[in-house]
Design a protein around this motif. Structure first.
Motif, PDB file in Angstrom:
ATOM      1  N   MET A 168       0.837  -1.192   0.000  1.00 13.44           N
ATOM      2  CA  MET A 168       0.000   0.000   0.000  1.00 13.44           C
ATOM      3  C   MET A 168       0.879   1.252   0.000  1.00 13.44           C
ATOM      4  SD  MET A 168      -3.235  -0.879  -0.033  1.00 13.44           S
ATOM      5  CE  MET A 168      -4.025   0.674   0.408  1.00 13.44           C
ATOM      6  N   MET A 169       0.369   2.289  -0.656  1.00 14.40           N
ATOM      7  CA  MET A 169       1.040   3.591  -0.673  1.00 14.40           C
ATOM      8  C   MET A 169       0.015   4.681  -0.367  1.00 14.40           C
ATOM      9  SD  MET A 169       2.659   5.754  -3.906  1.00 14.40           S
ATOM     10  CE  MET A 169       4.244   4.935  -4.046  1.00 14.40           C
ATOM     11  N   PHE A 170       0.413   5.669   0.439  1.00 13.47           N
ATOM     12  CA  PHE A 170      -0.363   6.904   0.518  1.00 13.47           C
ATOM     13  C   PHE A 170       0.381   7.934  -0.325  1.00 13.47           C
ATOM     14  CE2 PHE A 170       2.270   6.611   4.344  1.00 13.47           C
ATOM     15  CZ  PHE A 170       2.969   7.808   4.346  1.00 13.47           C
ATOM     16  N   MET A 192      -0.566  -1.216  -4.166  1.00 10.00           N
ATOM     17  CA  MET A 192       0.648  -1.345  -4.966  1.00 10.00           C
ATOM     18  C   MET A 192       0.612  -2.536  -5.926  1.00 10.00           C
ATOM     19  SD  MET A 192       2.721   1.172  -4.344  1.00 10.00           S
ATOM     20  CE  MET A 192       4.397   0.630  -4.719  1.00 10.00           C
ATOM     21  N   THR A 193      -0.394  -3.409  -5.802  1.00  7.48           N
ATOM     22  CA  THR A 193      -0.519  -4.532  -6.734  1.00  7.48           C
ATOM     23  C   THR A 193      -1.370  -4.172  -7.947  1.00  7.48           C
ATOM     24  OG1 THR A 193      -2.497  -5.460  -5.654  1.00  7.48           O
ATOM     25  CG2 THR A 193      -0.339  -6.143  -4.801  1.00  7.48           C
ATOM     26  N   THR A 194      -1.843  -2.922  -8.030  1.00  9.76           N
ATOM     27  CA  THR A 194      -2.687  -2.490  -9.138  1.00  9.76           C
ATOM     28  C   THR A 194      -1.887  -2.484 -10.440  1.00  9.76           C
ATOM     29  OG1 THR A 194      -3.845  -1.046  -7.580  1.00  9.76           O
ATOM     30  CG2 THR A 194      -4.247  -0.676  -9.925  1.00  9.76           C
ATOM     31  N   PRO A 195      -2.465  -2.981 -11.546  1.00 13.41           N
ATOM     32  CA  PRO A 195      -1.772  -2.920 -12.838  1.00 13.41           C
ATOM     33  C   PRO A 195      -1.363  -1.494 -13.190  1.00 13.41           C
ATOM     34  CG  PRO A 195      -3.713  -4.332 -12.986  1.00 13.41           C
ATOM     35  CD  PRO A 195      -3.773  -3.679 -11.637  1.00 13.41           C
ATOM     36  N   GLU A 210      17.076   0.358  -0.304  1.00  9.85           N
ATOM     37  CA  GLU A 210      16.081   0.813   0.662  1.00  9.85           C
ATOM     38  C   GLU A 210      15.041   1.701   0.002  1.00  9.85           C
ATOM     39  OE1 GLU A 210      16.600   3.901   4.190  1.00  9.85           O
ATOM     40  OE2 GLU A 210      17.426   1.952   4.765  1.00  9.85           O
ATOM     41  N   ILE A 211      15.471   2.455  -1.015  1.00  5.73           N
ATOM     42  CA  ILE A 211      14.578   3.399  -1.679  1.00  5.73           C
ATOM     43  C   ILE A 211      14.375   3.015  -3.142  1.00  5.73           C
ATOM     44  CG2 ILE A 211      15.126   5.289  -0.116  1.00  5.73           C
ATOM     45  CD1 ILE A 211      17.015   6.385  -2.221  1.00  5.73           C
ATOM     46  N   ASN A 212      13.371   3.620  -3.744  1.00  4.43           N
ATOM     47  CA  ASN A 212      12.951   3.238  -5.090  1.00  4.43           C
ATOM     48  C   ASN A 212      12.357   4.427  -5.828  1.00  4.43           C
ATOM     49  OD1 ASN A 212      12.775  -0.025  -4.668  1.00  4.43           O
ATOM     50  ND2 ASN A 212      11.975   1.040  -2.869  1.00  4.43           N
ATOM     51  N   GLU A 213      12.228   4.285  -7.151  1.00  8.89           N
ATOM     52  CA  GLU A 213      11.382   5.174  -7.924  1.00  8.89           C
ATOM     53  C   GLU A 213      10.164   4.367  -8.358  1.00  8.89           C
ATOM     54  OE1 GLU A 213      13.416   6.660 -11.344  1.00  8.89           O
ATOM     55  OE2 GLU A 213      14.434   4.761 -11.764  1.00  8.89           O
ATOM     56  N   VAL A 214       9.012   5.016  -8.371  1.00  3.98           N
ATOM     57  CA  VAL A 214       7.752   4.348  -8.667  1.00  3.98           C
ATOM     58  C   VAL A 214       7.060   5.087  -9.808  1.00  3.98           C
ATOM     59  CG1 VAL A 214       5.526   3.596  -7.733  1.00  3.98           C
ATOM     60  CG2 VAL A 214       7.544   3.654  -6.243  1.00  3.98           C
ATOM     61  N   PHE A 215       6.631   4.321 -10.820  1.00  4.52           N
ATOM     62  CA  PHE A 215       5.973   4.890 -11.993  1.00  4.52           C
ATOM     63  C   PHE A 215       4.510   4.450 -12.027  1.00  4.52           C
ATOM     64  CE2 PHE A 215      10.455   4.534 -12.869  1.00  4.52           C
ATOM     65  CZ  PHE A 215      10.776   5.724 -13.518  1.00  4.52           C
ATOM     66  N   PHE A 216       3.641   5.382 -12.403  1.00  4.73           N
ATOM     67  CA  PHE A 216       2.208   5.130 -12.529  1.00  4.73           C
ATOM     68  C   PHE A 216       1.801   5.333 -13.982  1.00  4.73           C
ATOM     69  CE2 PHE A 216       3.080   6.696  -8.292  1.00  4.73           C
ATOM     70  CZ  PHE A 216       2.385   5.815  -7.474  1.00  4.73           C
ATOM     71  N   ARG A 220      -5.576   2.736 -11.952  1.00  7.20           N
ATOM     72  CA  ARG A 220      -6.938   3.026 -11.509  1.00  7.20           C
ATOM     73  C   ARG A 220      -7.040   2.849  -9.984  1.00  7.20           C
ATOM     74  NH1 ARG A 220      -9.932   3.767 -16.119  1.00  7.20           N
ATOM     75  NH2 ARG A 220     -11.809   4.096 -14.852  1.00  7.20           N
ATOM     76  N   VAL A 221      -7.447   3.923  -9.332  1.00 10.67           N
ATOM     77  CA  VAL A 221      -7.591   3.942  -7.876  1.00 10.67           C
ATOM     78  C   VAL A 221      -9.042   4.288  -7.553  1.00 10.67           C
ATOM     79  CG1 VAL A 221      -6.853   5.030  -5.727  1.00 10.67           C
ATOM     80  CG2 VAL A 221      -5.197   4.679  -7.583  1.00 10.67           C
ATOM     81  N   PRO A 222      -9.743   3.458  -6.790  1.00  9.67           N
ATOM     82  CA  PRO A 222     -11.143   3.760  -6.456  1.00  9.67           C
ATOM     83  C   PRO A 222     -11.291   5.117  -5.768  1.00  9.67           C
ATOM     84  CG  PRO A 222     -10.596   1.508  -5.840  1.00  9.67           C
ATOM     85  CD  PRO A 222      -9.298   2.166  -6.206  1.00  9.67           C
ATOM     86  N   ARG A 223     -12.350   5.830  -6.112  1.00  6.35           N
ATOM     87  CA  ARG A 223     -12.591   7.135  -5.489  1.00  6.35           C
ATOM     88  C   ARG A 223     -12.802   6.992  -3.987  1.00  6.35           C
ATOM     89  NH1 ARG A 223     -16.617  10.785  -9.131  1.00  6.35           N
ATOM     90  NH2 ARG A 223     -16.163  12.215  -7.402  1.00  6.35           N
ATOM     91  N   ALA A 224     -13.187   5.788  -3.547  1.00  9.46           N
ATOM     92  CA  ALA A 224     -13.338   5.543  -2.106  1.00  9.46           C
ATOM     93  C   ALA A 224     -12.005   5.598  -1.375  1.00  9.46           C
ATOM     94  CB  ALA A 224     -13.993   4.178  -1.879  1.00  9.46           C
TER      95      ALA A 224
END
Length: 398
Positions: A168-170, A192-195, A210-216, A220-224
């Motif tokens: 999970m990420m905030f 974080m398992t979302t395609p 320890e650290i990373n770069e993350v690409f989106f 798709r993230v639920p509005r909830a």
């Protein structure tokens, strides 16, 4: 110098010490006290022990699984854990997203996520910094467009600690482009398992992943999963950073490192005498201890003020500044003590009970990497320069 506890605080401190003596595994404390590498399973094992006692989240309200301790008691607990060599749980779950959810989350978010933070079911990472938005976080450009019941997220985050472990990420994302930079930012919870999510490692100066770069890419993230109001995520972000920085003094860790320095200085022989007997070294150690004493006094004073509701937020910045300086000074002095024995870099030295023949004293192997890793603490959570600006603006009116 130690500041005296009240009778009730002394009783509480003894309770914590007894718990640590009876429940902290020796191999975990050995890793911490020896500056060895900790793995995800190490943190989770200690978290499970704390969970059984009900001590995972000392600062949370009791109705959400917290302890109901005062700020002073929480400080005593943190200090005794550090001195005993207990692993410090990653801050992203208990210390950061947990308080944000309690303050701004929906009832559904609280009921589902808070228990999973407490028991370690979810491992969190923080999606704040970007290649063009570090200290100037409000310049972030990762976008989230509303599409039906979802947000569609595109962009990049960087320096994302433990993203390779996290499920999970905030994240802070831009949902509007009008007004000031701080406006139009929203606070999202991302599985974080979302395609469409790619995590790439960044190897730091100490050789660690320890650290990373993350690409989106059209994630798709639920509005909830929106926390707080749309376009009002900056409020959540500031609240979270205050919690992150307020825990940055780490007085217990500093006391542990000073005790470590005293011990190894008595063992290291230079020019025929223990280094501890060198006037030059004694002066350096005394300066460090004076700074630590000032840090502890300031931290205690602010803890009392927090209990009375008499803080305005700049205290967290001050503690982060002072705590980081003391920690870095202690790690630098440890290198001075170890001397040339701290120079070799051998990854196996960072594992407890390594089969490698030691180059020097057993304590020396991990010290250079520990020193290099701590260079980051004057950068993350807002650089020293940012903290100076916060203090100058809020307290000096500059």
């Amino acid at each position: 110098m130690d500041f005296d506890d009240s009778p009730a605080e002394s009783t509480f401190r003894e309770e914590v010490r007894a718990f640590l003596k009876g429940h902290l595994p020796a191999d975990l404390s050995g890793k911490v006290l020896g500056h060895r590498r900790l793995h995800k399973e190490d943190f989770l094992r200690w978290q499970a022990i704390l969970l059984k006692r009900g001590w995972v989240a000392p600062a949370w309200p009791k109705e959400h699984g917290g302890t109901g301790w005062s700020a002073i008691e929480r400080g005593i607990f943190d200090e005794e854990c550090a001195l005993a060599g207990a692993p410090e749980l990653p801050a992203f779950g208990v210390r950061m997203i947990g308080p944000v959810l309690i303050a701004f989350g929906t009832e559904a978010q609280k009921q589902h996520l808070l228990p999973r933070i407490l028991d370690g079911s979810d491992w969190w990472c923080q999606g704040y910094s970007e290649p063009g938005a570090g200290s100037d976080l409000a310049a972030l450009s990762t976008r989230a467009e509303i599409d039906g019941a979802d947000f569609v997220v595109n962009g990049q985050k960087i320096w994302t600690t433990y993203a390779h472990y996290a499920n999970m990420m905030f994240a802070l994302v831009r949902t509007a482009s009008t007004g000031k930079k701080q406006e139009g930012i929203s606070f999202l919870l991302v599985d974080m398992t979302t395609p469409g999510i790619t995590v790439r490692p960044i190897i730091t100066l100490d050789g660690e992943h320890e650290i990373n770069e993350v690409f989106f890419d059209n994630v798709r993230v639920p509005r909830a999963n929106l926390v707080g109001e749309l376009n009002q995520g900056w409020t959540c972000a500031k609240y979270l950073l205050g919690h992150e920085r307020f825990g940055a003094a780490r007085v217990g860790r500093a006391k542990r490192e000073v005790a470590f320095l005293r011990r190894i200085a008595t063992e290291r022989i230079v020019d025929g005498i223990p280094l501890a007997e060198s006037p030059a070294f004694a002066e350096k150690l005394a300066r460090l201890e004076i700074d630590l004493m000032a840090l502890e006094c300031t931290s205690l004073r602010m803890s009392v003020a927090a209990t009375e509701g008499a803080i305005d937020g700049t205290e967290a910045s001050l503690l982060k500044l002072l705590g980081a300086r003391v920690a870095q000074a202690a790690s630098a002095l440890a290198l001075d003590v170890a001397g040339p024995y701290a120079l070799p870099y051998r990854p196996a030295d960072f594992e407890l009970n390594s089969d490698l023949e030691p180059v020097g004293p057993d304590y020396s192997g991990p010290l250079a990497a520990y020193y290099m890793n701590l260079r980051k603490i004057t950068i993350y959570g807002g650089t020293d320069e940012v903290q100076h600006n916060i203090i100058a603006k809020a307290r000096l009116g500059l």
